[in-house]
Design a protein around this motif. Structure first.
Motif, PDB file in Angstrom:
ATOM      1  N   LYS A  93       0.815  -1.223   0.000  1.00 36.07           N
ATOM      2  CA  LYS A  93       0.000   0.000   0.000  1.00 36.07           C
ATOM      3  C   LYS A  93       0.847   1.272   0.000  1.00 36.07           C
ATOM      4  CE  LYS A  93      -3.902  -2.231   0.140  1.00 36.07           C
ATOM      5  NZ  LYS A  93      -4.863  -2.175  -0.989  1.00 36.07           N
ATOM      6  N   GLY A  94       2.146   1.122  -0.232  1.00 32.81           N
ATOM      7  CA  GLY A  94       3.004   2.305  -0.328  1.00 32.81           C
ATOM      8  C   GLY A  94       3.465   2.875   0.999  1.00 32.81           C
ATOM      9  N   TYR A  95       3.424   2.068   2.059  1.00 30.97           N
ATOM     10  CA  TYR A  95       3.854   2.518   3.383  1.00 30.97           C
ATOM     11  C   TYR A  95       5.196   1.896   3.752  1.00 30.97           C
ATOM     12  CZ  TYR A  95      -0.681   4.647   4.381  1.00 30.97           C
ATOM     13  OH  TYR A  95      -1.797   5.450   4.355  1.00 30.97           O
ATOM     14  N   ASN A  96       5.964   2.637   4.535  1.00 26.99           N
ATOM     15  CA  ASN A  96       7.221   2.135   5.069  1.00 26.99           C
ATOM     16  C   ASN A  96       7.025   1.693   6.518  1.00 26.99           C
ATOM     17  OD1 ASN A  96       8.828   2.746   2.722  1.00 26.99           O
ATOM     18  ND2 ASN A  96       8.652   4.909   3.302  1.00 26.99           N
ATOM     19  N   VAL A  97       8.022   0.984   7.041  1.00 27.49           N
ATOM     20  CA  VAL A  97       7.941   0.458   8.405  1.00 27.49           C
ATOM     21  C   VAL A  97       9.219   0.789   9.164  1.00 27.49           C
ATOM     22  CG1 VAL A  97       7.788  -1.641   9.806  1.00 27.49           C
ATOM     23  CG2 VAL A  97       6.416  -1.441   7.725  1.00 27.49           C
TER      24      VAL A  97
END
Length: 345
Positions: A93-97
């Motif tokens: 979904k285009g998110y970083n962690v």
């Protein structure tokens, strides 16, 4: 003087003789900027090593597209599988962690929570440390409308999303499995009782004994601090000093269970004939040890995936209000040689 190595849009604007707004729009391919001008600015930015300031952008949009993760120790197979699920779902979904480890220290967890908050994460997924009894350090997220998802090790009193398994039922069926193999004096390696996972497993263990009219011997129930390999061997040694030692062991994790198996083998005690053993989590080591360890399947990766999904669903809500939602995933017994006794004919 230390050389400045961070090029900003203000530097580009000055060098190229454009306004900062033009530079900004060109870098985003905004339709108000001609293709020729946009290409010129983008080429110059690339040649000069320009990197966009994602933090500044997040402050403007109030969405960093970064999910914070607070876990105990990434070296544990269950935790690493859970993180894999979190990262895979987030990146789709285009998110970083951002991942922080407490190493089962409450103080580390508090410090990590502040660091994640200061990093402007848009949500946080947390599995509590062994020492954590007070969860006030997560209020800073909740107060700002930042979604909090607790996974596996969850607090008893914190209004947020929870992603868990039914630890009570899982422990019950693990204990019943040993009883079905003929065990009558079953020891339990319990973890810290202020944590939901271990208190529920202990309750499930005791209820299974009651249901089958077996004695509940408190000497066979050991509340362990770490459930580590070393502690597993130490507790096993103490149990087998008893005049009437156990004929079965249900451990709240695989690490301590494997340690018990190795200790018992050194003592010449047969597994599962003399002592049947079952663990919890289905860590890779459970299928490598000899005899292979029976265990409870724990859907770590699915728990990570669902935790991320809860964060993203919350961010899409118009009201942005915190809700309490508990998601319970299924488990089952994995029967292996450490517990399965041959039936007499």
């Amino acid at each position: 003087m230390k050389k400045k190595n961070t090029l900003t849009i203000y530097d580009l604007a000055r060098e190229l003789n454009y306004s900062t707004s033009t530079i900004s729009r060109a870098l985003k391919n905004h339709k108000s900027i001609s293709k020729k001008t946009a290409q010129l600015i983008q080429r110059a930015a690339e040649e000069r090593g320009y990197r966009p300031n994602s933090l500044a952008a997040s402050l403007r949009s109030n969405n960093s597209k970064t999910i914070g993760v607070s876990i105990s120790n990434i070296s544990r197979p269950f935790v690493s599988d859970m993180i894999s699920g979190i990262e895979t779902s987030a990146r789709e979904k285009g998110y970083n962690v951002i991942i922080s480890q407490s190493h089962d220290s409450y103080d580390n967890e508090v410090s990590n929570a502040k660091a994640l908050y200061d990093s402007r994460v848009c949500g946080i997924i947390a599995s509590l440390s062994m020492q954590t009894e007070n969860t006030d350090h997560f209020n800073q997220f909740k107060d700002q409308g930042i979604p909090v998802v607790f996974v596996d090790r969850v607090p008893n009193n914190f209004q947020s999303y929870h992603v868990i398994i039914d630890n009570y039922t899982s422990a019950y069926i693990a204990t019943e499995h040993l009883i079905e193999q003929g065990c009558k004096r079953i020891a339990h390696f319990a973890g810290s009782q202020h944590l939901n996972v271990y208190s529920q497993r202990k309750k499930g263990f005791i209820e299974a004994l009651k249901h089958h009219d077996l004695e509940i011997d408190e000497r066979l129930i050991v509340d362990m601090k770490t459930l580590s390999f070393e502690e597993g061997a130490q507790v096993t040694a103490e149990l087998f000093k008893l005049n009437n030692p156990p004929d079965g062991i249900f451990s709240s994790n695989d690490t301590a269970a494997v340690s018990a198996i190795l200790y018992l083998k050194k003592q010449g005690i047969r597994i599962p004939d003399d002592v049947a053993v079952i663990g919890f989590n289905d860590d890779p080591i459970s299928s490598i040890v000899e005899p292979a360890l029976s265990t409870i399947y724990h859907p770590a990766q699915k728990m990570g995936e669902l935790s991320t999904r809860r964060i993203l669903e919350h961010l899409e809500k118009e009201d942005g209000m915190h809700t309490t939602e508990i998601s319970v995933l299924e488990t089952h017994v994995i029967s292996r040689a450490s517990s399965v006794r041959k039936k007499s004919t």
